[in-house]
Scaffold this motif. Sequence first.
Motif, PDB file in Angstrom:
ATOM      1  N   UNK A 168       0.829  -1.204   0.000  1.00  0.00           N
ATOM      2  CA  UNK A 168       0.000   0.000   0.000  1.00  0.00           C
ATOM      3  C   UNK A 168       0.870   1.263   0.000  1.00  0.00           C
ATOM      4  N   UNK A 169       1.974   1.242   0.717  1.00  0.00           N
ATOM      5  CA  UNK A 169       2.874   2.391   0.764  1.00  0.00           C
ATOM      6  C   UNK A 169       3.543   2.613  -0.582  1.00  0.00           C
ATOM      7  N   UNK A 170       3.849   1.513  -1.263  1.00  0.00           N
ATOM      8  CA  UNK A 170       4.411   1.627  -2.607  1.00  0.00           C
ATOM      9  C   UNK A 170       3.373   2.194  -3.577  1.00  0.00           C
ATOM     10  N   UNK A 171       2.125   1.791  -3.413  1.00  0.00           N
ATOM     11  CA  UNK A 171       1.067   2.287  -4.297  1.00  0.00           C
ATOM     12  C   UNK A 171       0.914   3.796  -4.177  1.00  0.00           C
ATOM     13  N   UNK A 172       1.138   4.331  -2.966  1.00  0.00           N
ATOM     14  CA  UNK A 172       1.060   5.772  -2.752  1.00  0.00           C
ATOM     15  C   UNK A 172       2.410   6.464  -2.960  1.00  0.00           C
ATOM     16  N   UNK A 173       3.432   5.693  -3.347  1.00  0.00           N
ATOM     17  CA  UNK A 173       4.783   6.232  -3.609  1.00  0.00           C
ATOM     18  C   UNK A 173       5.383   6.923  -2.389  1.00  0.00           C
ATOM     19  N   UNK A 174       5.143   6.359  -1.208  1.00  0.00           N
ATOM     20  CA  UNK A 174       5.705   6.917   0.022  1.00  0.00           C
ATOM     21  C   UNK A 174       7.074   6.309   0.314  1.00  0.00           C
ATOM     22  N   UNK A 175       7.938   7.109   0.901  1.00  0.00           N
ATOM     23  CA  UNK A 175       9.267   6.654   1.290  1.00  0.00           C
ATOM     24  C   UNK A 175       9.133   5.685   2.474  1.00  0.00           C
ATOM     25  N   UNK A 176       9.888   4.586   2.432  1.00  0.00           N
ATOM     26  CA  UNK A 176       9.711   3.524   3.427  1.00  0.00           C
ATOM     27  C   UNK A 176      11.029   3.127   4.071  1.00  0.00           C
ATOM     28  N   UNK A 177      10.900   2.464   5.235  1.00  0.00           N
ATOM     29  CA  UNK A 177      12.074   1.979   5.951  1.00  0.00           C
ATOM     30  C   UNK A 177      11.701   0.735   6.754  1.00  0.00           C
ATOM     31  N   UNK A 178      12.717  -0.051   7.088  1.00  0.00           N
ATOM     32  CA  UNK A 178      12.536  -1.223   7.945  1.00  0.00           C
ATOM     33  C   UNK A 178      13.863  -1.511   8.644  1.00  0.00           C
ATOM     34  N   UNK A 202      14.470 -12.838   9.365  1.00  0.00           N
ATOM     35  CA  UNK A 202      15.803 -12.210   9.364  1.00  0.00           C
ATOM     36  C   UNK A 202      16.531 -12.355  10.701  1.00  0.00           C
ATOM     37  N   UNK A 203      15.835 -12.806  11.741  1.00  0.00           N
ATOM     38  CA  UNK A 203      16.400 -12.742  13.094  1.00  0.00           C
ATOM     39  C   UNK A 203      17.737 -13.478  13.225  1.00  0.00           C
ATOM     40  N   UNK A 204      17.835 -14.646  12.628  1.00  0.00           N
ATOM     41  CA  UNK A 204      19.050 -15.449  12.767  1.00  0.00           C
ATOM     42  C   UNK A 204      19.998 -15.302  11.578  1.00  0.00           C
ATOM     43  N   UNK A 205      19.601 -14.560  10.576  1.00  0.00           N
ATOM     44  CA  UNK A 205      20.457 -14.388   9.411  1.00  0.00           C
ATOM     45  C   UNK A 205      21.650 -13.495   9.738  1.00  0.00           C
ATOM     46  N   UNK A 206      22.726 -13.694   8.998  1.00  0.00           N
ATOM     47  CA  UNK A 206      23.836 -12.755   9.061  1.00  0.00           C
ATOM     48  C   UNK A 206      23.364 -11.412   8.515  1.00  0.00           C
ATOM     49  N   UNK A 207      23.980 -10.344   8.971  1.00  0.00           N
ATOM     50  CA  UNK A 207      23.432  -9.018   8.690  1.00  0.00           C
ATOM     51  C   UNK A 207      23.484  -8.669   7.199  1.00  0.00           C
ATOM     52  N   UNK A 208      24.464  -9.175   6.468  1.00  0.00           N
ATOM     53  CA  UNK A 208      24.513  -8.946   5.021  1.00  0.00           C
ATOM     54  C   UNK A 208      23.264  -9.527   4.362  1.00  0.00           C
ATOM     55  N   UNK A 209      22.889 -10.739   4.789  1.00  0.00           N
ATOM     56  CA  UNK A 209      21.705 -11.403   4.220  1.00  0.00           C
ATOM     57  C   UNK A 209      20.421 -10.683   4.613  1.00  0.00           C
ATOM     58  N   UNK A 210      20.376 -10.129   5.822  1.00  0.00           N
ATOM     59  CA  UNK A 210      19.187  -9.374   6.250  1.00  0.00           C
ATOM     60  C   UNK A 210      18.953  -8.175   5.332  1.00  0.00           C
ATOM     61  N   UNK A 211      20.019  -7.430   5.075  1.00  0.00           N
ATOM     62  CA  UNK A 211      19.900  -6.242   4.223  1.00  0.00           C
ATOM     63  C   UNK A 211      19.483  -6.648   2.808  1.00  0.00           C
ATOM     64  N   UNK A 212      20.123  -7.684   2.290  1.00  0.00           N
ATOM     65  CA  UNK A 212      19.809  -8.159   0.941  1.00  0.00           C
ATOM     66  C   UNK A 212      18.351  -8.596   0.851  1.00  0.00           C
ATOM     67  N   UNK A 213      17.892  -9.319   1.861  1.00  0.00           N
ATOM     68  CA  UNK A 213      16.505  -9.790   1.892  1.00  0.00           C
ATOM     69  C   UNK A 213      15.532  -8.612   1.869  1.00  0.00           C
ATOM     70  N   UNK A 214      15.774  -7.629   2.721  1.00  0.00           N
ATOM     71  CA  UNK A 214      14.887  -6.465   2.782  1.00  0.00           C
ATOM     72  C   UNK A 214      14.877  -5.691   1.469  1.00  0.00           C
ATOM     73  N   UNK A 215      16.054  -5.367   0.963  1.00  0.00           N
ATOM     74  CA  UNK A 215      16.140  -4.515  -0.216  1.00  0.00           C
ATOM     75  C   UNK A 215      15.568  -5.183  -1.462  1.00  0.00           C
ATOM     76  N   UNK A 216      15.794  -6.487  -1.606  1.00  0.00           N
ATOM     77  CA  UNK A 216      15.338  -7.157  -2.823  1.00  0.00           C
ATOM     78  C   UNK A 216      13.841  -7.456  -2.816  1.00  0.00           C
ATOM     79  N   UNK A 217      13.163  -7.172  -1.706  1.00  0.00           N
ATOM     80  CA  UNK A 217      11.693  -7.210  -1.752  1.00  0.00           C
ATOM     81  C   UNK A 217      11.155  -6.081  -2.618  1.00  0.00           C
ATOM     82  N   UNK A 218      11.965  -5.034  -2.787  1.00  0.00           N
ATOM     83  CA  UNK A 218      11.519  -3.864  -3.536  1.00  0.00           C
ATOM     84  C   UNK A 218      10.578  -2.969  -2.753  1.00  0.00           C
ATOM     85  N   UNK A 219      10.412  -3.245  -1.470  1.00  0.00           N
ATOM     86  CA  UNK A 219       9.435  -2.519  -0.654  1.00  0.00           C
ATOM     87  C   UNK A 219      10.068  -1.518   0.315  1.00  0.00           C
TER      88      UNK A 219
END
Length: 255
Positions: A168-178, A202-219
């Motif tokens: 929904x935030x993407x539909x409204x083109x709002x800036x997002x964070x996680x 993401x809790x048990x993932x290494x931090x590089x993988x956490x960032x990659x997971x979040x960013x590649x959602x495109x959200x």
Amino acid sequence: MRQLGISIYPDQSSFEQDQQYLQLAHRYGYTRIFTSLLQLKGDGGKDILGKFRQTVDYANHLGFKTVVDVNPDLFKELGLKYTDLHVLHDLGVWGMRLDEGFTGMEEAQMTHNPYGLKIELNMSQGTNYLDSIMAYAPELDNLIGCHNFYPQEYSGLSDEIFMDYSRKYRQYSLHTAAFVSSHAATFGPWPVNEGLPTMESDRQRQIYSQVTHLKLTGMVDDVIIGNAYASEDELATVAAAFIHCMLILLMKQQL
């Protein structure tokens, strides 16, 4: 503009510790800060507020943008009004994150503040919340979103809910964070500290993988480390992952 962020908790640290952490993060290109004033209660709150001001002033000197977590009770504590946010402006913050929402009308009204303060919505509250705010014609340039973080194991968002709430935030083109979670950090805003990610996977993932997971959602535009203090190695790793993902997403757009 996509940004990397860290979290600081002045009520649980010293100014000197925060200062060193800010210097280190600044060196690796971090420009956002998440912090909380939810602990500001009673007479002791004045001391916390003083430490908070000192830290924000120093962060501003380095070019950081600080977003502070607030809720309706804190509005009363600080003497804030929906039509007058000068108290937060005087604190030097870039914006405020509404940990708990109002009716929609108040959030929309606050986006029209004369200071350009960003009003950051809790993206983990679901999609109807955003629709109710949009019905009151907010100033979109001052409206952004950020998911929660979750300190206890098995309490984070599932991948499916994260995607559902974020679309929904993407539909409204709002800036997002996680949030992602440091494995070296030792504290957050609450006594329970089993990591501070947004997504449970993401809790048990290494931090590089956490960032990659979040960013590649495109959200997600911005990635923030939720707990303090991340190690220098983690700060460097998150920055490298962030840049790598940005390049991947850019290449996809050009295809």
